[in-house]
Motif scaffolding. Structure first.
Motif, mmCIF file in Angstrom:
data_model
loop_
_atom_site.group_PDB
_atom_site.id
_atom_site.type_symbol
_atom_site.label_atom_id
_atom_site.label_comp_id
_atom_site.label_asym_id
_atom_site.label_seq_id
_atom_site.Cartn_x
_atom_site.Cartn_y
_atom_site.Cartn_z
ATOM 1 N N ASP A 197 -6.781 4.902 -6.840
ATOM 2 C CA ASP A 197 -6.787 6.201 -6.164
ATOM 3 C C ASP A 197 -6.760 5.935 -4.671
ATOM 4 O O ASP A 197 -6.809 4.779 -4.229
ATOM 5 N N ASP A 198 -6.686 6.968 -3.886
ATOM 6 C CA ASP A 198 -6.489 6.802 -2.442
ATOM 7 C C ASP A 198 -7.553 5.917 -1.817
ATOM 8 O O ASP A 198 -7.266 5.020 -1.031
ATOM 9 N N MET A 199 -8.776 6.187 -2.204
ATOM 10 C CA MET A 199 -9.893 5.438 -1.643
ATOM 11 C C MET A 199 -9.781 3.953 -1.999
ATOM 12 O O MET A 199 -9.876 3.079 -1.132
ATOM 13 N N ASN A 200 -9.546 3.722 -3.285
ATOM 14 C CA ASN A 200 -9.398 2.345 -3.737
ATOM 15 C C ASN A 200 -8.310 1.612 -2.969
ATOM 16 O O ASN A 200 -8.465 0.472 -2.564
ATOM 17 N N ILE A 201 -7.202 2.307 -2.813
ATOM 18 C CA ILE A 201 -6.062 1.670 -2.162
ATOM 19 C C ILE A 201 -6.399 1.317 -0.724
ATOM 20 O O ILE A 201 -6.088 0.235 -0.245
ATOM 21 N N GLU A 202 -7.092 2.251 -0.083
ATOM 22 C CA GLU A 202 -7.435 1.998 1.321
ATOM 23 C C GLU A 202 -8.382 0.801 1.418
ATOM 24 O O GLU A 202 -8.246 -0.047 2.299
ATOM 25 N N ILE A 203 -9.303 0.746 0.490
ATOM 26 C CA ILE A 203 -10.215 -0.404 0.487
ATOM 27 C C ILE A 203 -9.440 -1.680 0.202
ATOM 28 O O ILE A 203 -9.642 -2.711 0.836
ATOM 29 N N LEU B 191 -1.435 -4.713 -11.053
ATOM 30 C CA LEU B 191 -0.707 -4.909 -9.798
ATOM 31 C C LEU B 191 -0.618 -6.390 -9.483
ATOM 32 O O LEU B 191 0.435 -6.931 -9.154
ATOM 33 N N TYR B 192 -1.763 -7.032 -9.608
ATOM 34 C CA TYR B 192 -1.822 -8.450 -9.295
ATOM 35 C C TYR B 192 -1.029 -9.268 -10.314
ATOM 36 O O TYR B 192 -0.197 -10.090 -9.970
ATOM 37 N N ARG B 193 -1.290 -8.982 -11.572
ATOM 38 C CA ARG B 193 -0.729 -9.819 -12.613
ATOM 39 C C ARG B 193 0.788 -9.670 -12.702
ATOM 40 O O ARG B 193 1.521 -10.631 -12.923
ATOM 41 N N VAL C 123 0.825 -1.197 0.000
ATOM 42 C CA VAL C 123 0.000 0.000 0.000
ATOM 43 C C VAL C 123 0.864 1.254 0.000
ATOM 44 O O VAL C 123 0.595 2.215 -0.726
ATOM 45 N N LEU C 124 1.930 1.210 0.778
ATOM 46 C CA LEU C 124 2.819 2.370 0.857
ATOM 47 C C LEU C 124 3.411 2.709 -0.506
ATOM 48 O O LEU C 124 3.400 3.863 -0.944
ATOM 49 N N ILE C 125 3.921 1.681 -1.179
ATOM 50 C CA ILE C 125 4.564 1.921 -2.466
ATOM 51 C C ILE C 125 3.535 2.415 -3.486
ATOM 52 O O ILE C 125 3.769 3.377 -4.225
ATOM 53 N N VAL C 126 2.379 1.743 -3.502
ATOM 54 C CA VAL C 126 1.384 2.123 -4.496
ATOM 55 C C VAL C 126 0.918 3.554 -4.262
ATOM 56 O O VAL C 126 0.856 4.361 -5.190
ATOM 57 N N THR C 127 0.610 3.891 -2.995
ATOM 58 C CA THR C 127 0.206 5.269 -2.704
ATOM 59 C C THR C 127 1.306 6.232 -3.074
ATOM 60 O O THR C 127 1.058 7.303 -3.627
ATOM 61 N N GLY C 128 2.535 5.859 -2.746
ATOM 62 C CA GLY C 128 3.673 6.728 -3.009
ATOM 63 C C GLY C 128 3.818 7.017 -4.486
ATOM 64 O O GLY C 128 3.977 8.171 -4.890
#
Lengths: 351, 824
Positions: free
Chosen positions: A174-180, A150-152, A110-115
């Motif tokens: 986006d931020d929301m998606n990532i948090e979910i 991301l998954y693949r 999550v950190l990397i993706v948000t970053g």
């Protein structure tokens, strides 16, 4: 199986249990914390820590210290201990130990993706990652544009892959998606870990189900509080709760419809173990909730050491050390920023 | 009685018997000479400071800044050491030639050195990085060049092939040649490539990731770099792989570049044009050789600096270690009210007072202080530490005793007797002069190497010995005496690897007939005087061998045991006398002596009489019926006149002794207590209430009668039961000695002699090898260890529980020598 671990546990687990109990004896005590809280500078902290288990890790640091160095070195010690234990472990303990790190892995992803979403430098982000949650291709996460990619691309190789089944969408990140995503992953992880522990059976299952249930319930409360006032629907919120724990299922129904902190409180106070946590807080307050939960967690983790012949001690030890590192970070920050009056706000004594 | 006591009083005192007399001293040191005084005391190493600031945490103490500075200095020194080891320049320890420099100077010097080194490191790191980049570039150029060239050369041929194989079923081939064909036409169709270099370990995952990211629309070519490239961070050589990725499209390009970055792959542009490639290669090579020269000179420069540091390093490390120890000690001292003096307290042996005063005086003179250091003796309430002055020889024995418990202050030290009894009891169990000689050789080798191993120059080799060898080396004198005594006992048992020898003349026995076939069944005939020393060699394998040896060893074990236990009880008498505790003599020592000797002392007497007279009496019978029916007639078992009345008297005495040691002492203590006399504890005669207020007075502890009584009851029961069980415990001497001789007989007869029976060199050699192996590992190592442990137990349990409290604490003087030893 129950009750017969004593006969066979020590064949494979005895050495490591002894090791982990030895490590646990090295945790800082209340007296240590009292001394640390009186420190004037970071050098004082270093000096005090040099008399503890952290000594060898800090002694070669040049003198103007930074909080980050202290935390980094203390974490390094934990990682070294973890790696040592993992090397020595046999199945199923090695899998159990690996499970402990998946939480950090999720956080790192999550950190990397948000970053990258916010256009940060990947190297800089990598430095911030928790070393326990590192995996080989973590840096490649920056390439991915959406969940499916991301998954693949990356996560299919990691142990987190099975947890992804519920959140593969082609939506852009986006931020929301990532948090979910984080919470969905966490939910799947906790459920998987819970199932794994149940499969191990015996005292491990008994103790770990208690600890994991607490973790799940805490996450449920946090999700509820954090999602108040956001566009997350009740059903979506309901989906993020793990399907076990003390609150499952009726507590979840109530949490799902909560609209403010006092409703959460009302829902939680029906459960005696959580009543004591909420009774410490005044109405409408959620600041101190974290600390109250941490305190309760530490209490439960310490209790795990009261019983022998189970794997819960490893989980408990890792968590206690992490709490200790959080404490050290807080103390060092307070000392470094001359806010000594606030030292006690967030320190959770372990013994 | 009177004369006896006088005789005991006049005995010259033994050095090791009582620990050194200690006194609590107070030092009042003016601030200006404190540092020097403490460092002189550290050199002397005879004063143990008490921590007067125990309640303060380390950073609240007075000299915390100096301690921090020392910590910082030693960090720098460790940094230097790491650098020196990294550069492979660790030189042998130089003798200290220069006088010590001041700490402040050293601080400046070290920080200069550190600064210089760090700068050099960063410079050479930068250079190294550019060098690596160039090197990688060169490798990439060479390797990718060959990819591209081979692609071009094959292109014509492949085109022809392609037209022939158009309808081929082998799809893979088709696909790959299609790509290669396309590659040839790079410029026209927009096929592009990225070339670079990556760690070999990551190459596979890198390829997989590229494949996934581009959905398979790429071609990955790789070749090993051939050369290992130094990783600038860890300074390790890493194997790398050169790769070329062919792809098409702008989006793929960004993706691939991102992946390259994520994997830490370095990309270098390679021009398509062949001549341009050559030109760049040439440029790179020339720059590389230039850089190499610069790098080399940089390394030389750095090595020179490191060598000059390395020359002083040990000296500096010692110095900083000492300084830190001095400040740590100073932190244990208190400031007095005026803040001009430091007050310290500590223990020192009385004999060292003069030396300490001399050192303190020296410190005053050397610092030109107007005020001298005040050194005076204080009254102590707590028990002083225990300090024995041991030497090379006695040290190991003292360690054996200390491992059980450090002697209470001034109590009788069992190590004095352990020096002889320990190796002797070991030898009783390990009696074989062949094995003894092997042990002796080992011990002599260790002792011969002693001076070499323990000299300062060879400290490193000593530490390389490993813990097991270190232990053997520490116990070399124990090993020496053990082996000497085993040779002695082996001569008595007449065993040499279980073979009897006619050393002291001819045997007194002969066989009944020439064939000697019935020696095992009906025995031998005696035909002349007994064999002069030890066991007759002819008995080996005869009918009387085992019964005789068993009877001999069993009785001998009891005699040795009773003698050692008596010694223990007598030592308790000396202890009681020394501490002026007449109660213990009257109500503990006397009944204990009576109890032990009226039962087992009597048994020993019977054994000796039986040996001397050659009587056939059954001692089991005598002892058992002494309890069951003491008034019955002894019949055949009577050994001497008046035995029956004596037995009755002894039995009565033993029965009386039990209540004697149980009841009087607690009641007398209670009476004394109620009379208000503080018994047993020697209060300091001149008690100064101002100096030590409070806690001292409270030491007059509550007298709890039931506790004292229960304690005494436990003690008495333990002694009474212990007298029986401990005597039985000494039978282990017999058991182990029997086991040892039987085991060596088995190896000798069933392995060596059996193998020798065959007329085959291979079998003989195998037999010899097995015998040697068994002798070395089972008999010499395992048996030595087990005999050692049993001897240890006999000393710790059976001997020491008669008198030894072992609840003292060791004297740990502040001494630089000890600190340096610990650091090593």
């Amino acid at each position: 199986m129950y009750g017969f671990e004593a006969m066979t546990f020590n064949i494979h687990g005895g050495y490591l249990e002894a090791i982990v109990r030895g490590h646990r004896a090295g945790l800082l005590t209340a007296a240590d914390y009292n001394n640390l809280c009186q420190c004037e500078t970071l050098d004082d902290i270093k000096m005090h820590l040099s008399a503890t288990d952290y000594g060898p890790y800090l002694q070669n640091e040049p003198s103007p210290l930074h909080t980050t160095t202290v935390v980094e070195k203390c974490t390094l010690k934990l990682v070294d201990e973890y790696k040592h234990m993992l090397c020595q472990a046999t199945e199923p303990l090695s899998t159990f130990l690996e499970y402990i790190t998946y939480g950090h892995m999720i956080d790192n992803v999550v950190l990397i993706v948000t970053g990258t979403l916010h256009e940060r430098d990947v190297q800089e982000l990598l430095e911030k990652c928790h070393p326990l949650g590192m995996f080989d291709s973590i840096a490649t996460l920056a390439v991915a544009q959406n969940m499916r990619e991301l998954y693949r691309l990356v996560l299919v190789d990691t142990p987190l892959a099975p947890y992804f089944s519920e959140c593969i969408t082609s939506e852009d990140l986006d931020d929301m998606n990532i948090e979910i995503m984080r919470n969905t992953l966490y939910k799947a992880y906790l459920e998987d870990f819970y199932k794994f522990c149940q499969k191990l059976g015996g005292a491990t299952a008994e103790i770990m189900s208690d600890l994991l249930a607490f973790e799940a319930d805490r996450r449920a409360v946090n999700i509820t509080i954090n999602s108040i006032g956001t566009e997350l629907t009740r059903d979506d919120r309901r989906k993020l709760y793990s399907n076990f724990g003390l609150l499952y299922p009726y507590g979840h129904e109530e949490l799902a419809v909560c609209e403010d902190i006092d409703q959460v409180r009302g829902a939680m106070e029906k459960y005696p173990p959580y009543q004591s946590i909420f009774s410490k807080l005044s109405y409408g307050e959620s600041q101190m909730l974290d600390k109250a939960f941490y305190e309760e967690e530490v209490k439960r983790l310490c209790l795990a050491f009261e019983q022998q012949f189970h794997y819960g001690v490893f989980f408990a030890y890792m968590r206690l050390r992490e709490q200790e590192i959080r404490n050290l970070m807080w103390i060092s920050e307070c000392v470094a920023q001359n806010q000594k009056s606030r030292v006690h706000d967030s320190v959770v004594f372990i013994f | 009685m009177e004369t006896m006591e006088k005789f005991i009083d006049n005995l010259s005192s033994m050095d090791l018997m009582r620990s050194e007399k200690m006194s609590l001293v107070q030092l009042i040191i003016p601030v200006e000479s404190a540092h020097r005084a403490v460092s002189y005391l550290g050199e002397l190493g005879l004063l143990q400071f008490r921590d007067l600031n125990a309640e303060k945490s380390p950073f609240q103490r007075t000299f915390v800044n100096q301690v921090k500075r020392c910590g910082e200095l030693s960090r720098k020194l460790r940094f230097f050491k790491v650098q020196i080891i990294k550069a492979g320049l660790l030189s042998p320890i130089h003798p200290v030639v220069e006088p010590d420099v001041e700490l402040e100077e050293l601080e400046i010097q070290l920080s200069e050195h550190e600064h210089e080194l760090i700068e050099m490191n960063s410079n050479s790191e930068k250079l190294r990085q550019t060098y690596n980049e160039l090197l990688e570039f060169k490798i990439v150029l060479l390797k990718t060049g060959s990819f591209l060239v081979s692609g071009n050369n094959h292109a014509v041929a492949e085109e022809r092939e392609l037209s022939e194989n158009v309808h081929s079923n082998r799809n893979y081939d088709e696909a790959s040649s299609l790509i290669e064909q396309e590659m040839r036409t790079t410029d026209q169709s927009g096929l592009r490539f990225i070339s670079g270099i990556i760690c070999k370990s990551k190459a596979l995952r890198f390829e997989r990731m590229l494949f996934r990211a581009t959905r398979g629309n790429m071609l990955f070519n790789q070749a090993p770099a051939g050369e290992e490239i130094m990783d600038p961070l860890s300074a390790e050589k890493v194997e790398k792989t050169v790769f070329v990725v062919f792809f098409s499209g702008e989006q793929a390009r960004t993706k691939i570049l991102k992946i390259c970055e994520a994997f830490g792959a370095h990309c270098y542009p390679v021009p398509d044009d062949f001549s341009k490639q050559r030109q760049i290669t040439r440029e790179v090579s020339s720059r590389l050789s230039e850089l190499e020269v610069t790098l080399d000179s940089g390394i030389r420069h750095q090595n020179k600096a490191l060598t000059s540091i390395g020359y002083h390093l040990t000296q500096w490390m010692n110095m900083v270690g000492r300084e830190k120890a001095v400040y740590d000690t100073l932190n244990m001292l208190n400031f007095d009210v005026t803040k001009k003096c430091l007050v310290g307290e500590g223990w020192c042996p009385i004999f060292a007072k003069a030396k300490i005063q001399e050192a303190l005086h020296r410190a005053t003179v050397d610092t030109n202080s107007q005020v001298g250091i005040i050194f005076h003796v204080m009254d102590a309430l707590e028990s002083p530490p225990t300090y024995f002055r041991t030497n090379h020889f006695t040290n190991a024995y003292q360690e054996i005793v200390d491992a059980y418990g450090v002697a209470r202050y001034q109590e009788a030290n069992p190590a004095v007797y352990t020096v002889i009894t320990f190796p002797f009891l070991f030898a009783v169990m390990f009696g074989d002069w062949g094995h003894g000689i092997c042990l002796l050789l080992g011990a002599l080798i260790l002792i011969a190497r002693e001076s070499r191993i323990s000299t300062q120059a060879c400290v490193q080799t000593y530490h390389k010995l490993g813990s097991f060898m270190q232990m053997l080396f520490g116990g070399r004198y124990v090993l020496l005496l053990m082996s000497l005594f085993s040779i002695y006992c082996g001569l008595i048992y007449n065993e040499f690897f279980s073979v009897p020898f006619h050393i002291f003349g001819g045997s007194a026995y002969k066989c009944r007939d020439a064939t000697c076939s019935d020696a095992h069944s009906s025995g031998l005939i005696k035909f002349r005087d007994p064999y002069p020393f030890g066991v007759d060699p002819s008995w080996r394998g005869s009918r009387s061998e085992l019964p005789f040896l068993n009877s001999l060893k069993m009785k001998m074990s009891i005699l040795l045991g009773v003698a050692q236990m008596n010694l223990g009880i007598i030592l308790s008498y000396f202890n009681a006398r020394f501490f002026h505790n007449s109660l213990d003599i009257r109500y503990q020592f006397v009944p204990q002596m009576i109890f032990l000797n009226s039962l087992f002392g009597y048994l020993s007497l019977l054994i000796i009489i039986k040996w001397c007279t050659g009587s056939q009496a059954d001692l089991y019978h005598v002892m058992i019926y002494m309890f069951l029916s003491p008034t019955d007639d002894l019949g055949d078992n009577e050994l001497f006149w008046g035995q029956r009345p004596l037995q009755i008297v002894l039995l009565v005495l033993a029965l009386v002794a039990v209540p004697w040691m149980l009841f009087p002492k607690p009641f007398i203590l209670k009476k004394l207590h109620s009379e208000g006399r503080n018994y047993g504890m020697l209060m300091p005669s001149e008690f100064d209430p101002d100096a030590e207020p409070g806690p001292a007075r409270e030491r007059q502890e509550e007298f709890n009668f039931s506790e004292v009584f229960v304690h005494q009851m436990i003690h008495s029961i333990e002694f009474v039961l212990g007298a029986v069980s401990n005597t039985a415990s000494y039978l282990r001497l017999w058991a182990l000695s029997l086991a040892h001789s039987e085991l060596s007989t088995v190896f000798y007869e069933k392995v060596l002699l059996l193998a020798w029976g065959y007329d085959n060199i291979v079998i003989r050699l195998v037999g010899l090898a097995v015998f040697a192996f068994a002798t070395a590992f089972i008999l010499l190592m395992m048996e030595t260890l087990s005999a050692f442990l049993h001897a240890l137990r006999l000393h710790w349990v059976e001997f020491q529980n008669k008198f030894y409290h072992g609840d003292g604490y060791k004297f740990k003087p502040f001494s630089f020598a000890l600190i340096m030893d610990d650091d090593d």
